[in-house]
Design a protein around this motif. Sequence first.
Motif, PDB file in Angstrom:
ATOM      1  N   LEU A  90       1.272  15.454  -0.295  1.00  0.00           N
ATOM      2  CA  LEU A  90       0.914  14.035  -0.243  1.00  0.00           C
ATOM      3  C   LEU A  90       2.130  13.165  -0.539  1.00  0.00           C
ATOM      4  CD1 LEU A  90      -2.511  14.167  -2.121  1.00  0.00           C
ATOM      5  CD2 LEU A  90      -2.178  13.625   0.294  1.00  0.00           C
ATOM      6  N   TYR A  91       2.937  13.598  -1.519  1.00  0.00           N
ATOM      7  CA  TYR A  91       4.131  12.822  -1.845  1.00  0.00           C
ATOM      8  C   TYR A  91       5.110  12.801  -0.674  1.00  0.00           C
ATOM      9  CZ  TYR A  91       8.864  11.981  -3.332  1.00  0.00           C
ATOM     10  OH  TYR A  91      10.146  11.518  -3.382  1.00  0.00           O
ATOM     11  N   VAL A  92       5.306  13.952  -0.028  1.00  0.00           N
ATOM     12  CA  VAL A  92       6.223  14.018   1.113  1.00  0.00           C
ATOM     13  C   VAL A  92       5.768  13.068   2.215  1.00  0.00           C
ATOM     14  CG1 VAL A  92       7.036  15.493   3.002  1.00  0.00           C
ATOM     15  CG2 VAL A  92       7.053  16.348   0.652  1.00  0.00           C
ATOM     16  N   LEU A  93       4.463  13.071   2.499  1.00  0.00           N
ATOM     17  CA  LEU A  93       3.939  12.192   3.540  1.00  0.00           C
ATOM     18  C   LEU A  93       4.144  10.724   3.166  1.00  0.00           C
ATOM     19  CD1 LEU A  93       2.412  11.780   6.190  1.00  0.00           C
ATOM     20  CD2 LEU A  93       0.273  11.967   4.908  1.00  0.00           C
ATOM     21  N   CYS A  94       3.882  10.368   1.914  1.00  0.00           N
ATOM     22  CA  CYS A  94       4.065   8.978   1.487  1.00  0.00           C
ATOM     23  C   CYS A  94       5.535   8.575   1.517  1.00  0.00           C
ATOM     24  CB  CYS A  94       3.498   8.785   0.090  1.00  0.00           C
ATOM     25  SG  CYS A  94       1.693   8.832   0.025  1.00  0.00           S
ATOM     26  N   SER A  95       6.427   9.495   1.171  1.00  0.00           N
ATOM     27  CA  SER A  95       7.860   9.208   1.248  1.00  0.00           C
ATOM     28  C   SER A  95       8.273   8.933   2.687  1.00  0.00           C
ATOM     29  CB  SER A  95       8.661  10.391   0.693  1.00  0.00           C
ATOM     30  OG  SER A  95       8.381  10.591  -0.665  1.00  0.00           O
ATOM     31  N   ASP A  96       7.717   9.703   3.610  1.00  0.00           N
ATOM     32  CA  ASP A  96       7.984   9.448   5.028  1.00  0.00           C
ATOM     33  C   ASP A  96       7.510   8.053   5.421  1.00  0.00           C
ATOM     34  OD1 ASP A  96       8.894  12.018   5.046  1.00  0.00           O
ATOM     35  OD2 ASP A  96       7.513  12.762   6.565  1.00  0.00           O
ATOM     36  N   LEU A  97       6.348   7.661   4.907  1.00  0.00           N
ATOM     37  CA  LEU A  97       5.816   6.346   5.249  1.00  0.00           C
ATOM     38  C   LEU A  97       6.697   5.231   4.701  1.00  0.00           C
ATOM     39  CD1 LEU A  97       1.979   6.887   4.702  1.00  0.00           C
ATOM     40  CD2 LEU A  97       3.235   6.864   6.861  1.00  0.00           C
ATOM     41  N   ALA A 133       2.714  -0.660 -11.674  1.00  0.00           N
ATOM     42  CA  ALA A 133       2.151  -1.720 -12.514  1.00  0.00           C
ATOM     43  C   ALA A 133       2.805  -3.064 -12.232  1.00  0.00           C
ATOM     44  CB  ALA A 133       2.314  -1.345 -13.987  1.00  0.00           C
ATOM     45  N   SER A 134       4.114  -3.054 -12.015  1.00  0.00           N
ATOM     46  CA  SER A 134       4.850  -4.290 -11.741  1.00  0.00           C
ATOM     47  C   SER A 134       4.387  -4.931 -10.442  1.00  0.00           C
ATOM     48  CB  SER A 134       6.353  -3.989 -11.653  1.00  0.00           C
ATOM     49  OG  SER A 134       6.825  -3.367 -12.823  1.00  0.00           O
ATOM     50  N   VAL A 135       4.280  -4.124  -9.397  1.00  0.00           N
ATOM     51  CA  VAL A 135       3.879  -4.646  -8.089  1.00  0.00           C
ATOM     52  C   VAL A 135       2.442  -5.162  -8.130  1.00  0.00           C
ATOM     53  CG1 VAL A 135       3.464  -4.022  -5.683  1.00  0.00           C
ATOM     54  CG2 VAL A 135       5.518  -3.203  -6.837  1.00  0.00           C
ATOM     55  N   PHE A 136       1.563  -4.434  -8.808  1.00  0.00           N
ATOM     56  CA  PHE A 136       0.171  -4.893  -8.872  1.00  0.00           C
ATOM     57  C   PHE A 136       0.074  -6.241  -9.578  1.00  0.00           C
ATOM     58  CE2 PHE A 136      -3.796  -5.343 -11.242  1.00  0.00           C
ATOM     59  CZ  PHE A 136      -4.710  -5.303 -10.193  1.00  0.00           C
ATOM     60  N   ALA A 137       0.750  -6.377 -10.709  1.00  0.00           N
ATOM     61  CA  ALA A 137       0.641  -7.612 -11.486  1.00  0.00           C
ATOM     62  C   ALA A 137       1.241  -8.803 -10.753  1.00  0.00           C
ATOM     63  CB  ALA A 137       1.320  -7.433 -12.848  1.00  0.00           C
ATOM     64  N   MET A 138       2.438  -8.629 -10.165  1.00  0.00           N
ATOM     65  CA  MET A 138       3.175  -9.754  -9.606  1.00  0.00           C
ATOM     66  C   MET A 138       2.860 -10.032  -8.139  1.00  0.00           C
ATOM     67  SD  MET A 138       4.700 -10.846 -12.203  1.00  0.00           S
ATOM     68  CE  MET A 138       5.631 -12.126 -11.360  1.00  0.00           C
ATOM     69  N   ASN A 139       2.409  -9.023  -7.399  1.00  0.00           N
ATOM     70  CA  ASN A 139       2.207  -9.214  -5.964  1.00  0.00           C
ATOM     71  C   ASN A 139       0.766  -9.069  -5.508  1.00  0.00           C
ATOM     72  OD1 ASN A 139       5.151  -7.515  -6.143  1.00  0.00           O
ATOM     73  ND2 ASN A 139       5.156  -9.487  -5.102  1.00  0.00           N
ATOM     74  N   ILE A 140      -0.113  -8.650  -6.404  1.00  0.00           N
ATOM     75  CA  ILE A 140      -1.539  -8.570  -6.078  1.00  0.00           C
ATOM     76  C   ILE A 140      -2.339  -9.489  -7.008  1.00  0.00           C
ATOM     77  CG2 ILE A 140      -3.558  -7.072  -5.848  1.00  0.00           C
ATOM     78  CD1 ILE A 140      -1.388  -6.422  -3.836  1.00  0.00           C
ATOM     79  N   ILE A 157       0.816  -1.223   0.000  1.00  0.00           N
ATOM     80  CA  ILE A 157       0.000   0.000   0.000  1.00  0.00           C
ATOM     81  C   ILE A 157       0.848   1.271   0.000  1.00  0.00           C
ATOM     82  CG2 ILE A 157      -1.719   1.321   1.305  1.00  0.00           C
ATOM     83  CD1 ILE A 157      -2.913  -1.364   2.187  1.00  0.00           C
ATOM     84  N   PRO A 158       1.847   1.418   0.903  1.00  0.00           N
ATOM     85  CA  PRO A 158       2.658   2.649   0.859  1.00  0.00           C
ATOM     86  C   PRO A 158       3.351   2.852  -0.480  1.00  0.00           C
ATOM     87  CG  PRO A 158       3.059   1.435   2.897  1.00  0.00           C
ATOM     88  CD  PRO A 158       2.255   0.545   2.016  1.00  0.00           C
ATOM     89  N   GLN A 159       3.772   1.747  -1.113  1.00  0.00           N
ATOM     90  CA  GLN A 159       4.430   1.851  -2.415  1.00  0.00           C
ATOM     91  C   GLN A 159       3.470   2.404  -3.470  1.00  0.00           C
ATOM     92  OE1 GLN A 159       7.814   0.584  -3.459  1.00  0.00           O
ATOM     93  NE2 GLN A 159       7.191   2.047  -5.014  1.00  0.00           N
TER      94      GLN A 159
END
Length: 539
Positions: A392-399, A343-350, A126-128
Amino acid sequence: MAVNILGVIAVAVFYILILAIGVYAGRKTAKSGTTEELLIADRGLGLIVSFFTMTATMVGGAFINGTAEIIASSGIVWTQAPVGYCLSFIIGGLFFAPQMREAGYFTMFDPFQQKLGKYAGAVLCIPQFLSDLFWTAAVLAALGSTISIILDINQTLAIIISSCIAVFYTFLGGLWSVAYTDVIQLICIAVGLVTAVPFAMTHPAVDYTRINTTWKGEIQPTQIGSYFDIYCLLIFGGIPWQVYIQRCLACKTPQRARIASFVASIGCFLFAVPAACLGITAAATDWNQTTYGGDVPIPAKMMSYVLPLALQHLCPAPVAIIGLGAISAAVMSSADSSILSSASVFAMNIYKPMFRQQASDREISWVIRISVLVCGVLSTLVAMSARSVYGLYVLCSDLMYVIMFPQLICILYFKGTNAYGSITAFVVSFTLRIVGGESLLNLPALVHYPFYSPEHGQNFPFRTFAMITSLLIIVSLSKLTEMLFRKNLIPKKYDVFMCLRDNVRENGELNKSKTPRIFISFAMDDMSDAKRRPGFEET
């Protein structure tokens, strides 16, 4: 001000060049279109291309514009990103890149799902997803603003065109297209910025005596904790990103992944030099003596546009257009990488482990391509509509730092890690970061850590505190839950995440119908053998 026709033509030529290179590189994938080619370029990236594309993961639009902005507004001591990302590549090359490449994974999240199970591993994606979405939106929005400043064309139109081009060649060629366009884009960044520096620095309105006492910047005693926190965020938070790990996995050998990381650390620092020079020059400029017609001094809300303003008002028009090409290249190199990452993470890990374990290679390839389109559309919509995309990007980078970095350490180096510790750490570290507040999003600080001040916010390294807390929870709770199940203080039938290897053996047939076979294999073997297994190739 009329539309700059010459500038529009020049930018159009640049975009056509990038598109042509992306399509040509995509023909490498078109020969077979396999998942391995789309995701990791058939593990065939040479040293030169891997260096360029790895450097491009950091040297994006935010890096170039942000370096100029911070050095102009706060001084060189606060320009932490070049040094932080340089060290991030070195640490990644030493402790993460070769290990991930040797294991033969397809994405950064493969080892998580192998060890924690498909559902727990999916939660950590999710954070990714959020970080990639808002990162792409932020750089697209920045590019739209830059083009509107220099060329005086519609910002929304610039965002849509830039996004469509990046999505199109990524859709066709996957990582091959992204990697080869990164080479051209980095060359354009270097040429554009280096060409602009001498013109800007010698402009009559520039007087460096104006910043004799301010160019270095200053760290107040109360800011030491925050300063340390930001450095840790940049150094360690730059490692657990799919865009970086994806390029490591695409290198021909683990040794080449290590070398490419080391060389990219040098490249990352060098690309910051011309941006820093333009930032210092902007700070030393008397803007009343230029064609700039806005407020003087430049207000804080406009400081993020210091670089395009310097290009427009301190350089001749042809040089400004070349510089604009550099910024456009930086943004494209960031946007395509982030879109392919999601796209890579969704296809291979979800999609594959949770919905279609028996999906063919062709089916997964098309899922990747469709995901590229969806991610591109979502990022474009956010870039056009959200007012605080950068926040929003800064917050997600922190996460990514407080959540993913300790998780990655434990997955690779602590063999007792299980889903109980990981999920609990996820929730706790997320909570600790959110209650710390975020001024860019007007998110109030619900908890005032030591040295908090209403003016400057949190001066305590609360992000690093959350990260360390997460690391301790993963280790301690994983050990505790394993002990409780082994001693039967909690009946083994309640081990829903299968943290015990003998639980997997006892329930092997049941698990085979619910969990990817690679996870069963991983759970039954010793952690030291993980490097011999080629990721998801067994599924």
